[in-house]
Design a protein around this motif. Structure first.
Motif, mmCIF file in Angstrom:
data_model
loop_
_atom_site.group_PDB
_atom_site.id
_atom_site.type_symbol
_atom_site.label_atom_id
_atom_site.label_comp_id
_atom_site.label_asym_id
_atom_site.label_seq_id
_atom_site.Cartn_x
_atom_site.Cartn_y
_atom_site.Cartn_z
ATOM 1 N N ILE A 68 37.231 -11.645 -69.683
ATOM 2 C CA ILE A 68 38.501 -12.106 -70.271
ATOM 3 C C ILE A 68 38.181 -12.940 -71.514
ATOM 4 N N ALA A 69 38.971 -12.747 -72.581
ATOM 5 C CA ALA A 69 38.587 -13.343 -73.869
ATOM 6 C C ALA A 69 39.780 -13.891 -74.634
ATOM 7 N N HIS A 70 39.498 -14.927 -75.393
ATOM 8 C CA HIS A 70 40.511 -15.516 -76.288
ATOM 9 C C HIS A 70 40.531 -14.691 -77.581
ATOM 10 N N PRO A 71 41.704 -14.501 -78.200
ATOM 11 C CA PRO A 71 41.740 -13.667 -79.413
ATOM 12 C C PRO A 71 41.059 -14.272 -80.637
ATOM 13 N N GLU A 72 40.540 -15.499 -80.543
ATOM 14 C CA GLU A 72 39.725 -16.047 -81.634
ATOM 15 C C GLU A 72 38.314 -15.445 -81.608
ATOM 16 N N CYS B 12 26.730 -23.969 -76.669
ATOM 17 C CA CYS B 12 27.574 -23.797 -77.853
ATOM 18 C C CYS B 12 28.959 -23.256 -77.551
ATOM 19 N N ASN B 13 29.204 -22.888 -76.284
ATOM 20 C CA ASN B 13 30.577 -22.494 -75.969
ATOM 21 C C ASN B 13 31.399 -23.718 -75.554
ATOM 22 N N ALA C 112 40.993 -9.570 -58.853
ATOM 23 C CA ALA C 112 39.538 -9.638 -59.043
ATOM 24 C C ALA C 112 39.023 -10.988 -58.546
ATOM 25 N N LYS C 113 37.760 -10.994 -58.162
ATOM 26 C CA LYS C 113 37.161 -12.218 -57.607
ATOM 27 C C LYS C 113 36.178 -12.868 -58.568
ATOM 28 N N GLU C 114 35.803 -12.134 -59.618
ATOM 29 C CA GLU C 114 34.816 -12.676 -60.572
ATOM 30 C C GLU C 114 35.281 -12.445 -61.996
ATOM 31 N N PHE C 115 35.065 -13.442 -62.837
ATOM 32 C CA PHE C 115 35.501 -13.353 -64.232
ATOM 33 C C PHE C 115 34.413 -13.891 -65.152
ATOM 34 N N ILE C 116 34.190 -13.178 -66.239
ATOM 35 C CA ILE C 116 33.315 -13.703 -67.304
ATOM 36 C C ILE C 116 34.280 -14.204 -68.381
ATOM 37 N N VAL C 117 34.193 -15.508 -68.661
ATOM 38 C CA VAL C 117 35.235 -16.145 -69.471
ATOM 39 C C VAL C 117 34.736 -16.414 -70.898
ATOM 40 N N ALA C 118 35.295 -15.681 -71.867
ATOM 41 C CA ALA C 118 34.876 -15.840 -73.266
ATOM 42 C C ALA C 118 35.864 -16.721 -74.021
ATOM 43 N N THR C 119 35.744 -17.999 -73.767
ATOM 44 C CA THR C 119 36.441 -19.023 -74.545
ATOM 45 C C THR C 119 35.716 -20.335 -74.263
ATOM 46 N N GLU C 120 36.219 -21.434 -74.794
ATOM 47 C CA GLU C 120 35.555 -22.723 -74.582
ATOM 48 C C GLU C 120 35.521 -23.015 -73.078
ATOM 49 N N SER C 121 34.385 -23.529 -72.599
ATOM 50 C CA SER C 121 34.178 -23.595 -71.155
ATOM 51 C C SER C 121 35.031 -24.655 -70.434
#
Ligand code: 13P
Ligand code: SF4
Length: 334
Positions: free
Chosen positions: A217-221, A283-284, A248-257
Motif C-alpha cells: 500500500i502506497a501514498h501517492p507522493e 529514511c522513511n 489481508a493480514k500483512e501489509f508493506i507500507v510505503a509512506t512515512e513509518s
C-alpha cells in the motif's frame, strides 16, 4: 523554508529550546493540565512520534487537520506537524494563537517550490488555473486558486471544467498520479518529497517475494514505478482505513513509518512492514516531522512559543484557496 517562513516570529526560539525539562515531570500529566488551563487543542499528523499521537486531541491527515483547525473553538492550536500545516491552521483561524513545537520543522516538498520561481513559471501559462497540494508555503497559497490534499485531489481536479487548463504544484509524483487517474493533461511543477522518493524498488520486490500474501500500500507522493506495483494507493487516512477493512493480514507500507502506530493500534492481529529505503538509515521517517518531541511540545505549551504569525495580505490572499478546497471536500462528503 521560504523567506516568509523564516520571517515568522522566532521570538526566543533559541532561548526556550535551551530550557531543560525537569526529568521527574510526568509530561503526559503536565500537557493535559496545560490543555485545560489554556483551552488548547493538540492537532497531530500521523507522522508524529507515537507518544505525541497518544496525547493529541485529534490525529489525522492534512485534510482532517485543516478541517479541525477551521472548526475548533479552542483559544490555542498546538500543531504537532510541520510548518506549512501550522501556517494553514493560522490562515483558517487567524484570531487564534497557533503554536508549532519546533519552528524548524519544515518540509522538503514545500521547499521545492519557492514562490518567486513559481510566480515566473505561472506567468508562462496565463490561462491556467493553479491547483496546489497543501504541502506548500503560505506564500505559494497566495498564487493558488484551489488547494488539495491527497484525500481530495481527484475530486478537486474533477470539479474543474474539462476545458480549463491546470497547473499542478508542487508534487510531480502526485501530479503524475492525478494525470493518470483523471485523464487531465496538467502542467506539472517538478517538486517532490524526500521521504516518499527514498523507497527501494529492489528491496520491496524482495519483501513481496518473502511475503507473498502481503499487500503493498502506497501514498501517492511515491514515485510512479512504485505506485504501479501497489495494491492500494491512498492518503495516510486512506491507507489506514484500507488496512482496517481489508481481509489481508500483512501489509508493506510505503509512506512515512509514523502511520504504523495507528495501523497497529486499530488492527493488532495484522502485520505491518515499513517499506525499506534505498540505504541503511531510517529514511522513511520524515526528519522534519520528527523534530517535534514530547519535551518540545510541553515547553511550547508552557511558554506559548514559538508562535506562527503571518502578514495580513498572505492570510487575505491565500485563504480563499483553502476555503475552496474545504467547500469542494464538504460537497463530496469528504
Ligand atoms: P497526507 O496527510 O495528506 O496523507 O499527506 C502526507 C504528507 O506527506 C504530509 O506531510
Ligand atoms: Fe514534507 Fe514529505 Fe515530510 Fe510530508 S513527509 S512533511 S511531504 S518532507
Amino acid at each position: 523554508m521560504s523567506s516568509l517562513a523564516v520571517a515568522t516570529k522566532q521570538l526566543d526560539q533559541k532561548g526556550y529550546l535551551d530550557l531543560e525539562v525537569d526529568p521527574t515531570l510526568d509530561l503526559f500529566e503536565e500537557i493535559e493540565r496545560l490543555k485545560k488551563e489554556k483551552n488548547a487543542i493538540i492537532l497531530a499528523h500521523y507522522y508524529q512520534e507515537s507518544e505525541i499521537q497518544d496525547i493529541a486531541d485529534y490525529i489525522g491527515d492534512s485534510l482532517g487537520l485543516s478541517q479541525q483547525a477551521a472548526k475548533t473553538d479552542a483559544d490555542i492550536i498546538v500543531f504537532a506537524g510541520v510548518h506549512f500545516m501550522a501556517e494553514t491552521a493560522k490562515m483558517l483561524s487567524p484570531q487564534k494563537k497557533v503554536l508549532l513545537p519546533d519552528l524548524k520543522a519544515g518540509c522538503s516538498l514545500a521547499d521545492s517550490c519557492p514562490p518567486n520561481l513559481f510566480r515566473k513559471f505561472k506567468e508562462k501559462y496565463p490561462d491556467h488555473l493553479v491547483v496546489s497540494y497543501i504541502n506548500c508555503t503560505a506564500e505559494l497559497k497566495t498564487l493558488t486558486d484551489i488547494c488539495c490534499t491527497s484525500t481530495n485531489a481527484v475530486h478537486i481536479i474533477e470539479s474543474i471544467p474539462k476545458d480549463q487548463p491546470i497547473i499542478f504544484a508542487p508534487d510531480i509524483n502526485l501530479g503524475r498520479y492525478l494525470v493518470k487517474k483523471t485523464g487531465r493533461d496538467m502542467v506539472l511543477w517538478d517538486g517532490s518529497c524526500m521521504v516518499h522518493e527514498i523507497f527501494s524498488a529492489e528491496k520491496i520486490a524482495r519483501l513481496m517475494m518473502q511475503h507473498p500474501d502481503a499487500l503493498l500500500i502506497a501514498h501517492p507522493e511515491c514515485e510512479e514505478h512504485l505506485l504501479e506495483k501497489a495494491h492500494f494507493i491512498g492518503s495516510t487516512t486512506g491507507l489506514l482505513k484500507f488496512t482496517q477493512r481489508s481481509e489481508a493480514k500483512e501489509f508493506i507500507v510505503a509512506t512515512e513509518s509514523g502511520i504504523l502506530h495507528q495501523m497497529e493500534k486499530s488492527s493488532p492481529d495484522k502485520v505491518f512492514i515499513p517499506a525499506p529505503p534505498n540505504n541503511t538509515c531510517a529514511c522513511n521517517e520524515c526528519p522534519h516531522m520528527k523534530r517535534n518531541t514530547l519535551e518540545k511540545l510541553y515547553l511550547c505549551m508552557a511558554h506559548e512559543l514559538p508562535e506562527i504569525t503571518l502578514p495580513d495580505w498572505v492570510i487575505e490572499q491565500g485563504r480563499a484557496s483553502i476555503d475552496r478546497m474545504l467547500q469542494i471536500s464538504a460537497e463530496a462528503g469528504l
